[in-house]
Design an enzyme around this catalytic site. Structure first.
Site, mmCIF file in Angstrom:
data_model
loop_
_atom_site.group_PDB
_atom_site.id
_atom_site.type_symbol
_atom_site.label_atom_id
_atom_site.label_comp_id
_atom_site.label_asym_id
_atom_site.label_seq_id
_atom_site.Cartn_x
_atom_site.Cartn_y
_atom_site.Cartn_z
ATOM 1 N N LYS A 103 -12.281 -1.244 0.607
ATOM 2 C CA LYS A 103 -11.707 -0.548 -0.328
ATOM 3 C C LYS A 103 -12.374 -0.418 -1.767
ATOM 4 O O LYS A 103 -13.381 0.427 -2.026
ATOM 5 C CB LYS A 103 -10.145 -0.896 -0.409
ATOM 6 C CG LYS A 103 -9.449 -0.687 0.800
ATOM 7 C CD LYS A 103 -7.871 -1.204 0.804
ATOM 8 C CE LYS A 103 -7.305 -0.461 2.175
ATOM 9 N NZ LYS A 103 -6.953 -1.600 2.956
ATOM 10 N N SER A 149 0.601 -1.306 0.064
ATOM 11 C CA SER A 149 0.092 0.052 0.130
ATOM 12 C C SER A 149 0.907 1.167 -0.153
ATOM 13 O O SER A 149 0.374 2.185 -0.496
ATOM 14 C CB SER A 149 -1.102 0.013 1.076
ATOM 15 O OG SER A 149 -0.386 -0.134 2.353
ATOM 16 N N HIS A 157 -5.284 -4.242 -1.642
ATOM 17 C CA HIS A 157 -5.040 -3.120 -2.733
ATOM 18 C C HIS A 157 -5.234 -3.640 -3.969
ATOM 19 O O HIS A 157 -4.427 -3.012 -4.769
ATOM 20 C CB HIS A 157 -3.817 -2.646 -2.205
ATOM 21 C CG HIS A 157 -4.114 -1.642 -1.319
ATOM 22 N ND1 HIS A 157 -4.452 -0.362 -1.247
ATOM 23 C CD2 HIS A 157 -3.620 -1.687 0.199
ATOM 24 C CE1 HIS A 157 -4.597 0.211 0.108
ATOM 25 N NE2 HIS A 157 -4.114 -0.307 0.746
HETATM 26 C C1 PLP Z 1 -6.903 -1.873 4.264
HETATM 27 C C2 PLP Z 1 -5.927 -3.234 4.527
HETATM 28 C C3 PLP Z 1 -6.691 -4.302 5.552
HETATM 29 C C4 PLP Z 1 -7.637 -4.001 6.424
HETATM 30 O O1 PLP Z 1 -8.872 -4.058 6.055
HETATM 31 P P1 PLP Z 1 -10.112 -3.639 6.624
HETATM 32 O O2 PLP Z 1 -11.500 -4.539 6.183
HETATM 33 O O3 PLP Z 1 -10.340 -2.272 6.514
HETATM 34 O O4 PLP Z 1 -9.964 -4.292 7.939
HETATM 35 C C5 PLP Z 1 -5.796 -5.387 5.740
HETATM 36 N N1 PLP Z 1 -4.621 -6.008 4.732
HETATM 37 C C6 PLP Z 1 -4.349 -4.622 3.969
HETATM 38 C C7 PLP Z 1 -3.163 -4.997 2.836
HETATM 39 C C8 PLP Z 1 -4.889 -3.781 3.629
HETATM 40 O O5 PLP Z 1 -4.455 -2.554 2.995
#
Ligand code: PLP
Length: 415
Positions: free
Chosen positions: A249, A190, A218
């Site tokens: 996301k 990320s 991502h």
């Molecule tokens: C955003 C993210 C998470 C967390 O996701 P949520 O569903 O908001 O808990 C986990 N792993 C990665 C790589 C992320 O970017």
């Protein structure tokens, strides 16, 4: 004595320390729904400002998509607001089962289990499938939620240098005696927006009898020709043993996550993963929204194609303007500034120009690698990108960094 003055002042001191270090997180209130154009109250108490959002994980522009909102409304009407239960007591509706099947098909796996979030999926999965006879070998830059999951699991833990396949191979040889080996990586990382070498990792895992775990939060929905994720992009679709991902996301951005992969591993999670057993079911309204998102994405690649075109346009514009970018081809486009204060000043000036993009610095990224992380969306139109580009160029001129190399910027502003 409970929460005495002494206790209170101890915490006040700690918070002051965070402030003084310049890393106090101040939230900015958005008064509109999530989209390319948002209305923001910042600083708190000021009048609303209309800005272009360049830092949401709303990659496919689906967070406020009318069809998704409509499907969510229908879910609310037909299945109610909340379930007031965990899945295995009385918190499973037909639509939860339907979503698990759809995600399985979309990701090309054998089975899927929903979690309240991907953070919870990562927190629960390792402990559910491994014991102290096993080893977890993770990339050194995996997401914080994976690190927490690793901490909660009794298996041995080791790491390999970021995306370094020679180092991974050494670690696989070193741990040859373990009952089970799991190699752990993010699909797209990320902070830098770089992609894991999943094709090489699959080959190494085959050679040394290890399972492969990929967190594709991502990537799911837009990386790969049909948006299935990093495994599709790397030509190893169907070969990943465990995928975790989020619905928070690109897939509408509400909440929820899952573990998807080999059916026995998913079943182990259903029996043993603690966030699954002890935290509430994803709300029906969210499940209904994600079902619609997967329908939209399965019918056409239009949105991920637009995102790809937008990303190319944005990268090309910034490069031609003379910014130093982190190389890559994902919609995560970090504009490198190196100096922490410069990243904060730059972000503030962008905001004054109507562009919302946050500056990141240590400890979120390594020391001396401060940046503005921009994230492109299919919800952006060319006029958004042109306006943002003009603002970046104006602010870039102000700080005299256009056309300057990394070394020159560091000489001007220090680390
Ligand atoms: C955003 C993210 C998470 C967390 O996701 P949520 O569903 O908001 O808990 C986990 N792993 C990665 C790589 C992320 O970017």
């Amino acid at each position: 004595m409970g929460y005495s003055d002494k206790v209170r002042s101890m915490y006040q001191e700690q918070l002051k320390g965070i402030h003084d270090a310049g890393i106090f997180k101040q939230e900015r209130f958005i008064h509109s729904s999530q989209a390319a154009d948002i209305e923001v109250e910042y600083p708190t108490g000021s009048s609303l400002k209309k800005v272009i959002n360049m830092c949401a994980n709303n990659y496919l522009g689906l967070s406020s998509h009318p069809e998704v909102v409509k499907a969510a409304h229908e879910g609310l009407d037909s299945r109610g607001y909340g379930m007031s239960s965990v899945r295995f007591i009385c918190g499973t509706q037909d639509i939860h089962n339907e979503l698990e099947k759809k995600v399985t098909e979309f990701l090309g796996t054998e089975d899927t289990i929903l979690f309240p979030s991907c953070m919870d999926a990562n927190a629960g999965v390792f402990e559910a499938i491994l014991t102290d006879e096993d080893v977890m070998i993770s990339d050194r830059l995996v997401h914080a939620s994976i690190i927490d999951g690793i901490r909660l699991c009794g298996a041995m833990h080791d790491t390999f240098k970021h995306s370094n396949m020679d180092h991974l191979e050494k670690k696989l040889i070193l741990h040859a005696d373990k009952r089970l080996k799991v190699v752990i990586t993010d699909g797209v990382f990320s902070m830098d927006g770089d992609t894991a070498k999943l094709d090489e990792m699959v080959a190494l895992c085959d050679k040394y009898d290890a399972m492969l775990f990929v967190d594709d939060s991502h990537s799911t929905g837009f990386i790969g020709k049909t948006g299935r994720g990093t495994h599709e992009h790397c030509g190893v679709f169907g070969k990943i043993d465990i995928i975790t991902t989020t619905f928070g996301k690109a897939l509408g951005g509400a909440s929820g996550g899952c573990v998807s992969g080999r059916k026995e591993l998913v079943e182990m999670c259903r029996q043993k993963a603690r966030p699954y057993l002890f935290s509430n079911t994803i709300a029906p309204v969210v499940v209904s929204g994600v079902l619609k998102v997967l329908d939209i994405l399965s019918q056409s690649t239009e949105r991920r194609d637009k995102l790809e075109a937008n990303t190319e346009y944005w990268r090309k514009g910034l490069t031609e303007a003379g910014f130093v970018l982190q190389p890559g081809d994902t919609p995560i486009v970090p504009v490198m500034l190196f100096n922490a204060k410069l990243s904060q000043d730059f972000s503030k000036d962008l905001y004054d120009e109507g562009i919302y993009a946050i500056g990141f610095f240590f400890p979120v990224v390594p020391n001396g690698k401060a940046r503005i992380r921009t994230q492109i969306s299919a919800g952006h139109e060319i006029h958004h990108l042109d306006k943002a580009l003009a603002a970046f160029i104006k602010v870039g001129k102000k700080y005299d960094i256009l056309g300057k190399s990394k070394q020159e910027i560091i000489e001007m502003y220090g680390l």
